[in-house]
Design a protein around this motif. Structure first.
Motif, PDB file in Angstrom:
ATOM      1  N   UNK A 282       0.774  -1.286   0.046  1.00  0.00           N
ATOM      2  CA  UNK A 282      -0.083   0.021  -0.112  1.00  0.00           C
ATOM      3  C   UNK A 282       0.981   1.233   0.016  1.00  0.00           C
ATOM      4  N   UNK A 283       2.096   1.208   0.635  1.00  0.00           N
ATOM      5  CA  UNK A 283       2.918   2.134   0.179  1.00  0.00           C
ATOM      6  C   UNK A 283       3.439   2.630  -1.051  1.00  0.00           C
ATOM      7  N   UNK A 284       3.457   1.783  -1.721  1.00  0.00           N
ATOM      8  CA  UNK A 284       3.638   2.104  -3.190  1.00  0.00           C
ATOM      9  C   UNK A 284       2.426   2.122  -3.797  1.00  0.00           C
ATOM     10  N   UNK A 285       1.517   1.410  -3.927  1.00  0.00           N
ATOM     11  CA  UNK A 285       0.276   1.309  -4.881  1.00  0.00           C
ATOM     12  C   UNK A 285      -1.119   1.724  -4.098  1.00  0.00           C
ATOM     13  N   UNK A 286      -1.056   2.306  -2.699  1.00  0.00           N
ATOM     14  CA  UNK A 286      -2.390   2.583  -2.044  1.00  0.00           C
ATOM     15  C   UNK A 286      -3.045   3.860  -2.212  1.00  0.00           C
ATOM     16  N   UNK A 287      -2.457   4.676  -3.238  1.00  0.00           N
ATOM     17  CA  UNK A 287      -3.282   5.954  -3.153  1.00  0.00           C
ATOM     18  C   UNK A 287      -4.211   6.106  -4.445  1.00  0.00           C
ATOM     19  N   UNK A 288      -4.900   7.103  -4.653  1.00  0.00           N
ATOM     20  CA  UNK A 288      -5.810   6.931  -5.735  1.00  0.00           C
ATOM     21  C   UNK A 288      -5.467   6.801  -7.146  1.00  0.00           C
ATOM     22  N   UNK A 289      -4.172   7.054  -7.367  1.00  0.00           N
ATOM     23  CA  UNK A 289      -3.620   7.030  -8.869  1.00  0.00           C
ATOM     24  C   UNK A 289      -2.703   6.098  -9.312  1.00  0.00           C
ATOM     25  N   UNK A 290      -2.101   5.460  -8.272  1.00  0.00           N
ATOM     26  CA  UNK A 290      -1.062   4.448  -8.919  1.00  0.00           C
ATOM     27  C   UNK A 290      -1.738   3.174  -9.555  1.00  0.00           C
ATOM     28  N   UNK A 291      -2.785   2.661  -8.884  1.00  0.00           N
ATOM     29  CA  UNK A 291      -3.159   1.542  -9.892  1.00  0.00           C
ATOM     30  C   UNK A 291      -3.911   1.848 -10.968  1.00  0.00           C
ATOM     31  N   UNK A 292      -4.401   3.080 -11.094  1.00  0.00           N
ATOM     32  CA  UNK A 292      -4.768   3.499 -12.283  1.00  0.00           C
ATOM     33  C   UNK A 292      -4.038   3.709 -13.558  1.00  0.00           C
ATOM     34  N   UNK A 293      -2.684   4.214 -13.033  1.00  0.00           N
ATOM     35  CA  UNK A 293      -1.525   4.356 -13.811  1.00  0.00           C
ATOM     36  C   UNK A 293      -1.194   2.840 -14.220  1.00  0.00           C
ATOM     37  N   UNK A 294      -1.002   1.781 -13.295  1.00  0.00           N
ATOM     38  CA  UNK A 294      -0.744   0.394 -13.923  1.00  0.00           C
ATOM     39  C   UNK A 294      -1.800  -0.031 -14.592  1.00  0.00           C
ATOM     40  N   UNK A 295      -3.221  -0.151 -14.489  1.00  0.00           N
ATOM     41  CA  UNK A 295      -3.883  -0.509 -15.592  1.00  0.00           C
ATOM     42  C   UNK A 295      -3.767   0.422 -16.755  1.00  0.00           C
ATOM     43  N   UNK A 296      -3.637   1.284 -16.968  1.00  0.00           N
ATOM     44  CA  UNK A 296      -3.499   2.205 -18.159  1.00  0.00           C
ATOM     45  C   UNK A 296      -2.366   1.801 -18.941  1.00  0.00           C
ATOM     46  N   UNK A 297      -1.230   1.733 -18.230  1.00  0.00           N
ATOM     47  CA  UNK A 297      -0.215   1.004 -18.891  1.00  0.00           C
ATOM     48  C   UNK A 297      -0.366  -0.347 -19.354  1.00  0.00           C
ATOM     49  N   UNK A 298      -0.938  -1.297 -18.840  1.00  0.00           N
ATOM     50  CA  UNK A 298      -1.393  -2.442 -19.209  1.00  0.00           C
ATOM     51  C   UNK A 298      -2.477  -2.482 -20.415  1.00  0.00           C
ATOM     52  N   UNK A 299      -3.189  -1.624 -20.335  1.00  0.00           N
ATOM     53  CA  UNK A 299      -4.237  -1.143 -21.801  1.00  0.00           C
ATOM     54  C   UNK A 299      -3.222  -0.665 -23.017  1.00  0.00           C
ATOM     55  N   UNK A 300      -2.169  -0.490 -22.708  1.00  0.00           N
ATOM     56  CA  UNK A 300      -1.394   0.199 -24.036  1.00  0.00           C
ATOM     57  C   UNK A 300      -1.009   1.739 -23.850  1.00  0.00           C
ATOM     58  N   UNK A 301      -1.201   2.273 -22.797  1.00  0.00           N
ATOM     59  CA  UNK A 301      -0.924   3.751 -22.803  1.00  0.00           C
ATOM     60  C   UNK A 301       0.264   3.893 -22.136  1.00  0.00           C
ATOM     61  N   UNK A 302       1.260   4.569 -22.816  1.00  0.00           N
ATOM     62  CA  UNK A 302       2.633   4.445 -22.430  1.00  0.00           C
ATOM     63  C   UNK A 302       3.195   5.777 -22.202  1.00  0.00           C
ATOM     64  N   UNK A 303       2.685   6.948 -22.681  1.00  0.00           N
ATOM     65  CA  UNK A 303       3.438   8.141 -22.580  1.00  0.00           C
ATOM     66  C   UNK A 303       2.605   9.071 -21.630  1.00  0.00           C
ATOM     67  N   UNK A 304       3.158  10.036 -21.196  1.00  0.00           N
ATOM     68  CA  UNK A 304       2.931  10.753 -19.938  1.00  0.00           C
ATOM     69  C   UNK A 304       1.408  11.618 -20.392  1.00  0.00           C
ATOM     70  N   UNK A 305       1.620  12.080 -21.563  1.00  0.00           N
ATOM     71  CA  UNK A 305       0.478  13.051 -21.942  1.00  0.00           C
ATOM     72  C   UNK A 305      -0.941  12.004 -22.160  1.00  0.00           C
TER      73      UNK A 305
END
Length: 142
Positions: A10-33
């Protein structure tokens, strides 16, 4: 010395955004914008989460450069990041059962081998698979 793996994770992925970023990278989004548009995270927060996820070994950055622009990073899941996908599937599964919003979920998790939808299950060390309604207990390991 004993550790608390849930607290550590939870220290790493337990905030509002972290798992959403992981999910979106898994969906193929790679770039910051692209990640910024998809998650809606403030730019400074997204930059911090990308750094934290990279430092934790969940994301791997790779440099790229568009002609006429500065060098930037795009991100891919590491093995540790891919290992978080069952956690996301389990959270999605729980959300569908206990936070129904009506209709089909926007994102589903599928088995690459057959294309079937994945649901979360746990397997006991005795070899039996638990069902969502099975009782589990958390206890201190002493």
């Amino acid at each position: 010395m004993q550790t608390d793996p849930v607290a550590d994770v939870l220290e790493i992925v337990g905030d509002r955004w972290a798992l959403r970023v992981v999910r979106d990278v898994a969906l193929g989004l790679r770039r910051f914008d692209d990640l910024h548009r998809s998650t809606g995270a403030p730019r400074t927060v997204l930059a911090d989460r990308l750094r934290r996820l990279t430092d934790a070994g969940i994301l791997s950055p790779r440099s790229y450069r568009v002609p006429g622009a500065r060098t930037r990073s795009e991100y891919a899941l590491t093995t540790a990041g891919v290992d978080l996908l069952p956690v996301l599937a389990a959270l999605s599964d729980w959300g569908e059962r206990h936070r129904p919003g009506g209709g089909e979920p926007e994102i589903v998790y599928r088995h690459i081998g057959c294309g079937g939808r994945v649901t979360a299950t746990l397997q006991c060390e005795c070899g039996r698979t638990t069902a969502p309604g099975d009782r589990l207990v958390a206890q201190v390991n002493r």
